[in-house]
Motif scaffolding. Structure first.
Motif, PDB file in Angstrom:
ATOM      1  N   ARG A 455      -9.436   2.145  -2.763  1.00 56.67           N
ATOM      2  CA  ARG A 455      -9.158   2.246  -4.041  1.00 56.67           C
ATOM      3  C   ARG A 455      -7.737   2.877  -4.412  1.00 56.67           C
ATOM      4  O   ARG A 455      -7.157   2.592  -5.011  1.00 56.67           O
ATOM      5  N   PHE A 456      -7.533   3.831  -3.229  1.00 57.16           N
ATOM      6  CA  PHE A 456      -6.018   4.534  -3.286  1.00 57.16           C
ATOM      7  C   PHE A 456      -4.979   3.577  -3.374  1.00 57.16           C
ATOM      8  O   PHE A 456      -4.029   3.587  -4.021  1.00 57.16           O
ATOM      9  N   ALA A 457      -5.089   2.540  -2.422  1.00 54.58           N
ATOM     10  CA  ALA A 457      -4.048   1.730  -2.042  1.00 54.58           C
ATOM     11  C   ALA A 457      -4.000   0.680  -3.247  1.00 54.58           C
ATOM     12  O   ALA A 457      -2.888   0.329  -3.813  1.00 54.58           O
ATOM     13  N   ALA A 458      -5.067   0.287  -3.908  1.00 58.78           N
ATOM     14  CA  ALA A 458      -5.090  -0.751  -5.077  1.00 58.78           C
ATOM     15  C   ALA A 458      -4.524  -0.129  -6.422  1.00 58.78           C
ATOM     16  O   ALA A 458      -3.834  -0.549  -7.001  1.00 58.78           O
ATOM     17  N   ASN A 459      -4.851   1.360  -6.322  1.00 53.84           N
ATOM     18  CA  ASN A 459      -4.592   1.890  -7.435  1.00 53.84           C
ATOM     19  C   ASN A 459      -3.030   2.290  -7.489  1.00 53.84           C
ATOM     20  O   ASN A 459      -2.201   2.192  -8.575  1.00 53.84           O
ATOM     21  N   SER A 460      -2.522   2.630  -6.201  1.00 50.44           N
ATOM     22  CA  SER A 460      -1.082   2.809  -6.015  1.00 50.44           C
ATOM     23  C   SER A 460      -0.293   1.438  -6.371  1.00 50.44           C
ATOM     24  O   SER A 460       0.724   1.757  -7.158  1.00 50.44           O
ATOM     25  N   GLU A 461      -0.591   0.433  -6.038  1.00 50.58           N
ATOM     26  CA  GLU A 461       0.062  -0.831  -6.342  1.00 50.58           C
ATOM     27  C   GLU A 461      -0.182  -1.137  -7.714  1.00 50.58           C
ATOM     28  O   GLU A 461       0.994  -1.629  -8.411  1.00 50.58           O
ATOM     29  N   GLN A 462      -1.157  -0.932  -8.275  1.00 49.62           N
ATOM     30  CA  GLN A 462      -1.218  -1.146 -10.007  1.00 49.62           C
ATOM     31  C   GLN A 462      -0.294  -0.414 -10.821  1.00 49.62           C
ATOM     32  O   GLN A 462       0.229  -0.543 -11.596  1.00 49.62           O
ATOM     33  N   LEU A 463      -0.459   0.852 -10.398  1.00 50.18           N
ATOM     34  CA  LEU A 463       0.585   1.928 -10.995  1.00 50.18           C
ATOM     35  C   LEU A 463       2.079   1.441 -10.711  1.00 50.18           C
ATOM     36  O   LEU A 463       2.924   1.617 -11.856  1.00 50.18           O
ATOM     37  N   ARG A 464       2.264   1.133  -9.654  1.00 53.93           N
ATOM     38  CA  ARG A 464       3.641   0.657  -9.428  1.00 53.93           C
ATOM     39  C   ARG A 464       4.039  -0.599 -10.334  1.00 53.93           C
ATOM     40  O   ARG A 464       5.221  -0.549 -10.844  1.00 53.93           O
ATOM     41  N   ASN A 465       3.186  -1.492 -10.519  1.00 54.51           N
ATOM     42  CA  ASN A 465       3.272  -2.591 -11.325  1.00 54.51           C
ATOM     43  C   ASN A 465       3.403  -2.288 -12.744  1.00 54.51           C
ATOM     44  O   ASN A 465       4.129  -2.896 -13.548  1.00 54.51           O
ATOM     45  N   LEU A 466       3.063  -1.031 -13.192  1.00 56.72           N
ATOM     46  CA  LEU A 466       3.156  -0.358 -14.561  1.00 56.72           C
ATOM     47  C   LEU A 466       4.466   0.247 -14.645  1.00 56.72           C
ATOM     48  O   LEU A 466       4.726   0.965 -15.701  1.00 56.72           O
ATOM     49  N   GLY A 467       5.214   0.625 -13.381  1.00 55.61           N
ATOM     50  CA  GLY A 467       6.474   1.450 -13.464  1.00 55.61           C
ATOM     51  C   GLY A 467       6.234   2.631 -13.387  1.00 55.61           C
ATOM     52  O   GLY A 467       7.037   3.484 -13.609  1.00 55.61           O
ATOM     53  N   ILE A 468       5.021   3.200 -12.849  1.00 55.53           N
ATOM     54  CA  ILE A 468       4.672   4.721 -12.522  1.00 55.53           C
ATOM     55  C   ILE A 468       4.924   4.810 -11.000  1.00 55.53           C
ATOM     56  O   ILE A 468       4.101   4.251 -10.146  1.00 55.53           O
ATOM     57  N   PRO A 469       5.749   5.662 -10.570  1.00 55.85           N
ATOM     58  CA  PRO A 469       5.959   5.806  -9.219  1.00 55.85           C
ATOM     59  C   PRO A 469       4.796   6.627  -8.402  1.00 55.85           C
ATOM     60  O   PRO A 469       4.054   7.276  -8.966  1.00 55.85           O
ATOM     61  N   THR A 470       4.260   5.871  -7.308  1.00 56.77           N
ATOM     62  CA  THR A 470       3.295   6.495  -6.662  1.00 56.77           C
ATOM     63  C   THR A 470       3.834   6.152  -4.966  1.00 56.77           C
ATOM     64  O   THR A 470       4.578   5.713  -4.711  1.00 56.77           O
ATOM     65  N   PRO A 471       2.971   7.055  -3.972  1.00 57.37           N
ATOM     66  CA  PRO A 471       3.075   6.735  -2.816  1.00 57.37           C
ATOM     67  C   PRO A 471       3.098   5.551  -2.332  1.00 57.37           C
ATOM     68  O   PRO A 471       2.402   4.510  -2.526  1.00 57.37           O
ATOM     69  N   GLN A 472       4.173   4.971  -1.160  1.00 56.30           N
ATOM     70  CA  GLN A 472       4.050   3.818  -0.547  1.00 56.30           C
ATOM     71  C   GLN A 472       2.921   3.649   0.319  1.00 56.30           C
ATOM     72  O   GLN A 472       3.043   4.459   1.569  1.00 56.30           O
ATOM     73  N   ILE A 473       2.034   2.783   0.646  1.00 53.35           N
ATOM     74  CA  ILE A 473       0.953   2.472   1.586  1.00 53.35           C
ATOM     75  C   ILE A 473       1.662   1.898   2.598  1.00 53.35           C
ATOM     76  O   ILE A 473       2.338   0.824   2.801  1.00 53.35           O
ATOM     77  N   LEU A 474       1.251   2.470   3.708  1.00 46.91           N
ATOM     78  CA  LEU A 474       1.683   2.074   5.097  1.00 46.91           C
ATOM     79  C   LEU A 474       0.565   1.457   5.882  1.00 46.91           C
ATOM     80  O   LEU A 474       0.839   0.165   6.472  1.00 46.91           O
ATOM     81  N   ASP A 475      -0.560   1.919   5.918  1.00 43.83           N
ATOM     82  CA  ASP A 475      -1.576   1.311   6.678  1.00 43.83           C
ATOM     83  C   ASP A 475      -3.019   1.872   5.913  1.00 43.83           C
ATOM     84  O   ASP A 475      -3.023   2.692   5.226  1.00 43.83           O
ATOM     85  N   LEU A 476      -4.077   0.852   6.233  1.00 47.90           N
ATOM     86  CA  LEU A 476      -5.401   1.353   5.924  1.00 47.90           C
ATOM     87  C   LEU A 476      -6.153   1.325   7.241  1.00 47.90           C
ATOM     88  O   LEU A 476      -6.244   0.448   7.916  1.00 47.90           O
ATOM     89  N   TYR A 477      -7.194   2.381   7.346  1.00 50.28           N
ATOM     90  CA  TYR A 477      -7.838   2.325   8.562  1.00 50.28           C
ATOM     91  C   TYR A 477      -9.340   2.589   8.326  1.00 50.28           C
ATOM     92  O   TYR A 477      -9.640   3.198   7.242  1.00 50.28           O
ATOM     93  N   ARG A 478     -10.055   2.014   9.140  1.00 57.24           N
ATOM     94  CA  ARG A 478     -11.550   2.399   9.156  1.00 57.24           C
ATOM     95  C   ARG A 478     -11.953   2.993  10.482  1.00 57.24           C
ATOM     96  O   ARG A 478     -11.694   2.618  11.609  1.00 57.24           O
ATOM     97  N   LEU A 479     -12.638   3.985  10.255  1.00 57.68           N
ATOM     98  CA  LEU A 479     -13.007   4.963  11.548  1.00 57.68           C
ATOM     99  C   LEU A 479     -14.265   4.578  12.064  1.00 57.68           C
ATOM    100  O   LEU A 479     -15.014   4.201  11.311  1.00 57.68           O
ATOM    101  N   LYS A 480     -14.310   4.935  13.331  1.00 60.37           N
ATOM    102  CA  LYS A 480     -15.863   4.659  13.965  1.00 60.37           C
ATOM    103  C   LYS A 480     -16.894   5.389  13.278  1.00 60.37           C
ATOM    104  O   LYS A 480     -17.905   4.946  13.472  1.00 60.37           O
ATOM    105  N   ASP A 481     -16.771   6.602  12.631  1.00 59.17           N
ATOM    106  CA  ASP A 481     -17.939   7.168  12.045  1.00 59.17           C
ATOM    107  C   ASP A 481     -18.332   6.731  10.637  1.00 59.17           C
ATOM    108  O   ASP A 481     -19.134   7.285  10.047  1.00 59.17           O
TER     109      ASP A 481
END
Length: 621
Positions: A455-481
């Motif tokens: 959600r964090f990554a998708a929201n960041s991308e959608q806000l950028r499409n609206l012209g609102i600066p957000t952090p640039q996503i580098l990677d998404l991870y899934r942990l063993k736990d």
């Protein structure tokens, strides 16, 4: 004033339909046949809760058609429907009104429009909706299977309760949901979901077998082959092995069911259909033509038992070309965007439908019924996903598995920025990037279907499409736990709270608060409901613009925010003592002045009343 009131009402109607009515209508379209007493009620339910609401939405906001008309799949479907309706001019005299002939095509097109709107504005609910519908189908099928085994006699074929009245047509829907559970077993990442999907798939497969229909067995085989390659992983080897063993078991245990009816006169039926197709091969006999085939079995048939032959008979080669195009394009798009699990599910449904349509069906455009599960429902979902994927509203980033050793290496010498009782939550890595951790959620919650890191990554991308600066996503991870993490580059700047604390001149602080009021109004007018909006989550960038961080808890609404949502946003900010003093006490006039630049007078008045009447205890920060 009247125009403003009308716009506000239309926005609220638009939002209500997109956010609530369409999800309910889609859910019932998928599973209502299991419990409704007949198809007629199923039709009315679809018209009232999906088709007509989609039409209303398009009337309220015609610009939504632009993205639909840019999608090649939808354009091909539109051309196919237009050609089918044009064929009425050379078809036989119509027994019903022209309007009656147009309705099935219109409702089919509105299925595509509704799915597009649903994916655009409620993308986070699609997987839970599919899962819920599949659970209804699973429970109903288990009950049907139980009752069937209790009253079984040799030669009996399971039909199913609800709106089902034919074992073959029932098998289409049972196979549709068997395909869903098969897809989930290949794409799910949580063990709980895997252990649910495997027995669920077995129950649905047993239900398909109980119908005595052989067509879905071929279709399921093709779907499994497609699935093993589009989601290629270690489970693909297990699936292919299971397919071989299962095929052999079915051939041995149910050989009588497979062999005793021979080819069911399919070759004779197809030969007769081809003879009639040859009379008008290019333009067909007309969408409203009747088809009567007598293969010498004592009664006549009205279908060629092949979707492709049905298309050729009714609309000819000219109609077949767009029909083939939108199916091939769907499969190509699904392969291209296979990182998105919904494409895998939808395309596997389509392959199941293609397999089933090889030897069954024939009607090209119909009211909602079992045949929709073979073609139109998967097609509409793939088209909707394709539009929104191209618009970068859906996540298209691989999710990597992060082992404990890799996590330890990644976070070596990292600075803990935020933590709770379970450990670090936000870390600054040695290269200056950030790693935000999200704890494991219960498997049946929305956080399981849509992890907060995604959600964090998708929201960041959608806000950028609206012209609102957000952090640039580098990677998404899934942990063993079962936890998840997002790795991102921070925005260059300081929080608005830190900047205001460092300003000593009241006039400068007032000017900054006024600019923030304008920024907040911009968010509200663009439909951005940032639940965690406070001065610690708003950055003042090096160029003086505002940016947002901590984006997991956010939703973008179809229209500008309602007054009630704006109130809730303000209440959250009023809970922080420092924020409340700067924004709503010392410089409240400046905040209102900035807010009024972008927002309506009623919204400004609402903000004013909210602050004057607000009595929420403030948090120290």
């Amino acid at each position: 004033m009247q125009l403003s009131g009308f716009n506000n009402t239309s926005n609220r109607v638009f939002d209500f339909i997109c956010l609530w009515i369409l999800p309910l209508g889609y859910f019932l379209l998928l599973c209502a046949m299991f419990f409704l007493p007949g198809r007629s009620l199923h039709h009315k339910m679809f018209y009232g809760l999906f088709s007509i609401p989609s039409f209303i939405v398009l009337c309220l906001r015609p610009r939504e058609l632009k993205e639909l008309l840019r999608e090649p799949i939808f354009v091909a479907v539109l051309l196919f429907a237009a050609w089918a309706l044009l064929s009425l001019s050379w078809g036989p005299p119509m027994d019903q009104s022209v309007t009656g002939q147009f309705k099935p095509a219109l409702h089919t097109l509105l299925l595509f429009a509704g799915c597009y709107l649903l994916v655009r504005y409620r993308s986070e609910i699609i997987q839970p909706l599919l899962f819920s519908a599949a659970m209804v189908g699973l429970i109903a099928s288990a009950y049907n299977l139980f009752m069937f085994t209790r009253h079984y006699e040799p030669g009996m074929r399971l039909i199913g309760s609800g709106a089902f009245d034919n074992p073959l047509l029932s098998s289409h829907v049972f196979g549709f949901f068997c395909t869903y559970w098969l897809s989930v077993s290949m794409t799910c990442k949580r063990r709980q979901m895997l252990w649910l999907s495997i027995p669920a798939m077995a129950i649905m497969f047993a239900t398909v077998i109980a119908t005595g229909s052989r067509t879905p067995l071929v279709a399921l085989t093709l779907a499994a082959l497609w699935l093993s390659f589009i989601s290629w992983n270690r489970r693909s080897f297990i699936l292919l092995g299971t397919l071989l063993i299962g095929g052999a078991a079915v051939a041995v245990l149910f050989s009588q069911m497979i062999v005793e009816r021979g080819d069911s006169y399919r070759f004779e039926i197809w030969q007769l259909a081809l003879q009639k197709i040859a009379e008008h091969p290019w333009i067909g006999h007309g969408y409203n033509a009747t088809l009567t085939l007598d293969p010498g079995i004592g009664y006549t048939l009205q279908e060629p038992h092949s979707f492709a032959l049905g298309v050729l008979y009714y609309v000819g080669i000219f109609g077949l070309l767009p029909w083939l195009f939108f199916q091939v394009r769907c499969l190509l798009n699904s392969w291209r965007y296979r990182l998105q699990p919904l494409f895998i599910i939808a395309s596997t449904w389509l392959v199941f439908g293609i397999g089933a349509g090889l030897t069954e069906g024939g009607g090209i455009i119909s009211r909602p019924k079992e045949h929709w599960f073979l073609l139109w429902i998967p097609l509409a979902l793939v088209a909707a996903l394709s539009i929104n994927q191209r618009a970068r509203r859906l996540l298209a980033m691989p999710i990597r598995t992060l082992t404990p050793a890799a996590l330890q290496q990644l976070t070596a010498s990292a600075q803990v920025i935020e933590e709770d009782g379970l450990g670090p939550k936000v870390l600054r890595l040695v290269d200056g990037s950030f790693l935000k951790l999200f704890r494991r959620r219960r498997w049946y919650t929305s956080g399981s279907f849509n992890p907060y890191s995604e959600r964090f990554a998708a929201n960041s991308e959608q806000l950028r499409n609206l012209g609102i600066p957000t952090p640039q996503i580098l990677d998404l991870y899934r942990l063993k736990d079962g936890s998840s993490a997002v790795h991102y580059s921070p925005l260059p700047g300081s929080t608005l709270r830190q900047v205001l604390q460092g300003i000593t001149a009241p006039a400068v602080r007032q000017a900054l608060v006024e600019r923030f009021g304008k920024f907040m109004a911009q968010l509200h007018e663009q439909g951005v409901y940032f639940r965690s909006l406070h001065l610690g989550n708003v950055l003042v960038l090096d160029d003086g613009e505002f940016g947002l961080i901590d984006l997991a808890d956010m939703r973008i609404y179809p229209s500008s925010l309602s007054l009630s949502l704006r109130k809730r946003n303000l209440r959250h900010m009023q809970r922080y003592a420092v924020d409340r003093r700067w924004l709503f006490e010392d410089h409240f006039g400046a905040l209102l002045q900035g807010y009024a630049v972008m927002a309506s007078k009623s919204a400004v008045d609402n903000l004013h009343r909210q602050v004057l009447t607000g009595s929420h205890p403030a948090r120290a920060h």
